[in-house]
Design a protein around this motif. Structure first.
Motif, PDB file in Angstrom:
ATOM      1  N   PHE A 103       0.830  -1.202   0.000  1.00 50.20           N
ATOM      2  CA  PHE A 103       0.000   0.000   0.000  1.00 50.20           C
ATOM      3  C   PHE A 103       0.860   1.246   0.000  1.00 50.20           C
ATOM      4  N   ILE A 104       1.916   1.249   0.813  1.00 49.44           N
ATOM      5  CA  ILE A 104       2.791   2.422   0.899  1.00 49.44           C
ATOM      6  C   ILE A 104       3.348   2.764  -0.477  1.00 49.44           C
ATOM      7  N   ARG A 105       3.794   1.755  -1.205  1.00 47.77           N
ATOM      8  CA  ARG A 105       4.395   1.995  -2.527  1.00 47.77           C
ATOM      9  C   ARG A 105       3.390   2.524  -3.537  1.00 47.77           C
ATOM     10  N   SER A 106       2.131   2.073  -3.438  1.00 50.11           N
ATOM     11  CA  SER A 106       1.149   2.386  -4.468  1.00 50.11           C
ATOM     12  C   SER A 106       0.398   3.688  -4.229  1.00 50.11           C
ATOM     13  N   ASP A 107       0.394   4.177  -2.995  1.00 50.31           N
ATOM     14  CA  ASP A 107      -0.320   5.403  -2.669  1.00 50.31           C
ATOM     15  C   ASP A 107       0.638   6.592  -2.819  1.00 50.31           C
ATOM     16  N   PRO A 108       0.324   7.587  -3.633  1.00 45.18           N
ATOM     17  CA  PRO A 108       1.271   8.680  -3.883  1.00 45.18           C
ATOM     18  C   PRO A 108       1.703   9.410  -2.604  1.00 45.18           C
ATOM     19  N   GLU A 109       0.760   9.670  -1.706  1.00 49.60           N
ATOM     20  CA  GLU A 109       1.110  10.402  -0.483  1.00 49.60           C
ATOM     21  C   GLU A 109       2.067   9.586   0.387  1.00 49.60           C
ATOM     22  N   TRP A 110       1.765   8.298   0.541  1.00 48.65           N
ATOM     23  CA  TRP A 110       2.598   7.484   1.419  1.00 48.65           C
ATOM     24  C   TRP A 110       3.913   7.103   0.755  1.00 48.65           C
ATOM     25  N   ARG A 111       3.922   6.993  -0.566  1.00 47.08           N
ATOM     26  CA  ARG A 111       5.212   6.760  -1.232  1.00 47.08           C
ATOM     27  C   ARG A 111       6.130   7.967  -1.036  1.00 47.08           C
ATOM     28  N   ALA A 112       5.557   9.163  -1.103  1.00 47.53           N
ATOM     29  CA  ALA A 112       6.367  10.360  -0.869  1.00 47.53           C
ATOM     30  C   ALA A 112       6.940  10.348   0.545  1.00 47.53           C
ATOM     31  N   ALA A 113       6.145   9.882   1.513  1.00 46.53           N
ATOM     32  CA  ALA A 113       6.645   9.779   2.889  1.00 46.53           C
ATOM     33  C   ALA A 113       7.762   8.747   2.981  1.00 46.53           C
ATOM     34  N   VAL A 123       9.852   7.832   0.583  1.00 47.35           N
ATOM     35  CA  VAL A 123      11.048   8.417  -0.032  1.00 47.35           C
ATOM     36  C   VAL A 123      11.668   9.451   0.898  1.00 47.35           C
ATOM     37  N   GLY A 124      10.826  10.276   1.525  1.00 46.23           N
ATOM     38  CA  GLY A 124      11.335  11.280   2.449  1.00 46.23           C
ATOM     39  C   GLY A 124      12.089  10.667   3.616  1.00 46.23           C
ATOM     40  N   CYS A 125      11.541   9.596   4.183  1.00 46.30           N
ATOM     41  CA  CYS A 125      12.218   8.912   5.300  1.00 46.30           C
ATOM     42  C   CYS A 125      13.573   8.373   4.865  1.00 46.30           C
ATOM     43  N   ILE A 126      13.626   7.783   3.680  1.00 46.48           N
ATOM     44  CA  ILE A 126      14.890   7.214   3.200  1.00 46.48           C
ATOM     45  C   ILE A 126      15.913   8.314   2.939  1.00 46.48           C
ATOM     46  N   GLU A 127      15.502   9.379   2.280  1.00 48.38           N
ATOM     47  CA  GLU A 127      16.451  10.449   1.960  1.00 48.38           C
ATOM     48  C   GLU A 127      16.951  11.135   3.220  1.00 48.38           C
ATOM     49  N   GLU A 128      16.068  11.380   4.176  1.00 53.51           N
ATOM     50  CA  GLU A 128      16.495  12.006   5.426  1.00 53.51           C
ATOM     51  C   GLU A 128      17.415  11.084   6.214  1.00 53.51           C
ATOM     52  N   GLY A 129      17.044   9.808   6.302  1.00 54.08           N
ATOM     53  CA  GLY A 129      17.880   8.853   7.027  1.00 54.08           C
ATOM     54  C   GLY A 129      19.251   8.700   6.393  1.00 54.08           C
ATOM     55  N   ALA A 130      19.308   8.650   5.066  1.00 53.69           N
ATOM     56  CA  ALA A 130      20.588   8.511   4.379  1.00 53.69           C
ATOM     57  C   ALA A 130      21.473   9.740   4.593  1.00 53.69           C
ATOM     58  N   ALA A 131      20.868  10.928   4.611  1.00 58.13           N
ATOM     59  CA  ALA A 131      21.652  12.150   4.843  1.00 58.13           C
ATOM     60  C   ALA A 131      22.297  12.112   6.226  1.00 58.13           C
ATOM     61  N   VAL A 132      21.545  11.658   7.225  1.00 60.70           N
ATOM     62  CA  VAL A 132      22.098  11.553   8.579  1.00 60.70           C
ATOM     63  C   VAL A 132      23.167  10.470   8.627  1.00 60.70           C
ATOM     64  N   ALA A 133      22.891   9.335   8.006  1.00 56.54           N
ATOM     65  CA  ALA A 133      23.854   8.231   8.003  1.00 56.54           C
ATOM     66  C   ALA A 133      25.185   8.650   7.399  1.00 56.54           C
ATOM     67  N   ASN A 134      25.133   9.356   6.283  1.00 58.95           N
ATOM     68  CA  ASN A 134      26.362   9.754   5.616  1.00 58.95           C
ATOM     69  C   ASN A 134      27.135  10.788   6.426  1.00 58.95           C
ATOM     70  N   ALA A 135      26.420  11.632   7.158  1.00 57.35           N
ATOM     71  CA  ALA A 135      27.099  12.560   8.059  1.00 57.35           C
ATOM     72  C   ALA A 135      27.714  11.847   9.247  1.00 57.35           C
TER      73      ALA A 135
END
Length: 312
Positions: A212-222, A224-236
């Motif tokens: 469901f998360i992947r198929s719903d535009p609002e939740w897919r955006a969430a 992606v946001g979680c992954i991008e934010e987490g990766a930015a912290v991880a790399n720092a």
């Protein structure tokens, strides 16, 4: 196989603290491979396992029951202690360890348990470890693995400890548990955490699986946001995480995949909100990186679970 008495003074080669979905699966796999294993659990669970063994229903290893020694307090210095409690039960679990193991490998979610374990056992005994598995313990001493994916990642920044992890890897692979030894603790911890945090935050906030998360535009955006934010912290924080790679993993996952946090909330148990997104938010605060998507979902999840959101 003969079951060792709960009061046995024998020294186990491998002790496993917390025979839940993760610890119970690893204990069963190792015992099935002939390893000398002892689990450490609450009194009633230790008594049950000592009497009946552990039953495993696994899409990877098949179904089996195996005798496993069990104690409520570990008084013998095992060569290897695998810590497989939930983060919410770590402190209580550590009170059951009344000995000094040779090597301590945690299989917990998040980051903050590393400092707790090094304070308890000393930095010269504790390495990093993670496990990727979809497993649950519907009842004590019964473990169900529901997807074939399985891997343990190990790492130690101390070269002396890193050399010892090759033996742990060999032992796990001898039990049909794939394992790797990575080049840095930060890399293996964050590699799992970025993916897990995105999966846990989204599925727990909406109480729906990844399909469901992947198929719903609002939740897919969430997602992606979680992954991008987490990766930015991880790399720092010293890791090298490609957000596209973590997203691809979740895009490839089966549609009914959920998270342990989602299951804990549904069952009325305390979720690992502090250990999973809380650790990302605290690391982000240390590095001056804001994580608005994660922070927003944490509030939603805390409200659903009836608990306070983590401090960061």
């Amino acid at each position: 196989m003969r079951t060792r008495s709960l009061c046995s003074p024998a020294v186990p080669r491998i002790a496993i603290l917390g025979p839940g979905g993760v610890g119970g699966f690893i204990a069963g796999a190792l015992a099935r491979a002939g390893e000398d294993v002892m689990v450490v659990a609450r009194e009633e669970t230790a008594e049950l396992i000592g009497r009946d063994g552990i039953s495993v229903q696994s899409v990877r290893l098949g179904d089996f029951r195996i005798d496993v020694a069990a104690v409520s307090t570990l008084r013998q210095p095992a060569e290897l202690l695998l810590v497989a409690t939930k983060s919410t039960g770590l402190q209580a679990g550590l009170r059951r360890i009344d000995s000094e193991p040779g090597l301590v490998v945690p299989l917990l979610n998040g980051l903050d348990h590393m400092a707790v374990l090094r304070e308890r056992f000393g930095p010269g005994r504790v390495t990093a470890g993670t496990i990727r598995i979809e497993a649950d313990r519907p009842t004590p001493a019964v473990i169900v693995q529901t997807s074939p994916f399985l891997r343990v990642d190990l790492a130690a920044d101390d070269p002396a400890l890193a050399n010892r992890l090759e033996g742990v890897r060999t032992t796990l692979e001898g039990a049909e548990v794939p394992a790797t030894v990575g080049h840095s603790e930060a890399q293996i911890l964050w590699s799992k955490l970025v993916r897990l945090n995105a999966l846990a935050c989204t599925t727990s906030a909406v109480a729906r699986p990844i399909g469901f998360i992947r198929s719903d535009p609002e939740w897919r955006a969430a997602l992606v946001g979680c992954i991008e934010e987490g990766a930015a912290v991880a790399n720092a924080d010293g890791a090298q995480i490609d957000p596209a790679g973590r997203l691809a993993e979740l895009d490839d996952a089966h549609a009914e995949l959920g998270s342990s946090m989602q299951r804990d909330i549904a069952a009325g148990r305390e979720p690992e909100l502090d250990a999973i997104p809380g650790s990302v938010l605290r690391a982000g605060a240390r590095h001056g990186i804001e994580c608005p998507t994660i922070a927003r979902l944490v509030v939603v999840i805390a409200r659903r679970a009836g608990i306070d959101p983590p401090r960061y």
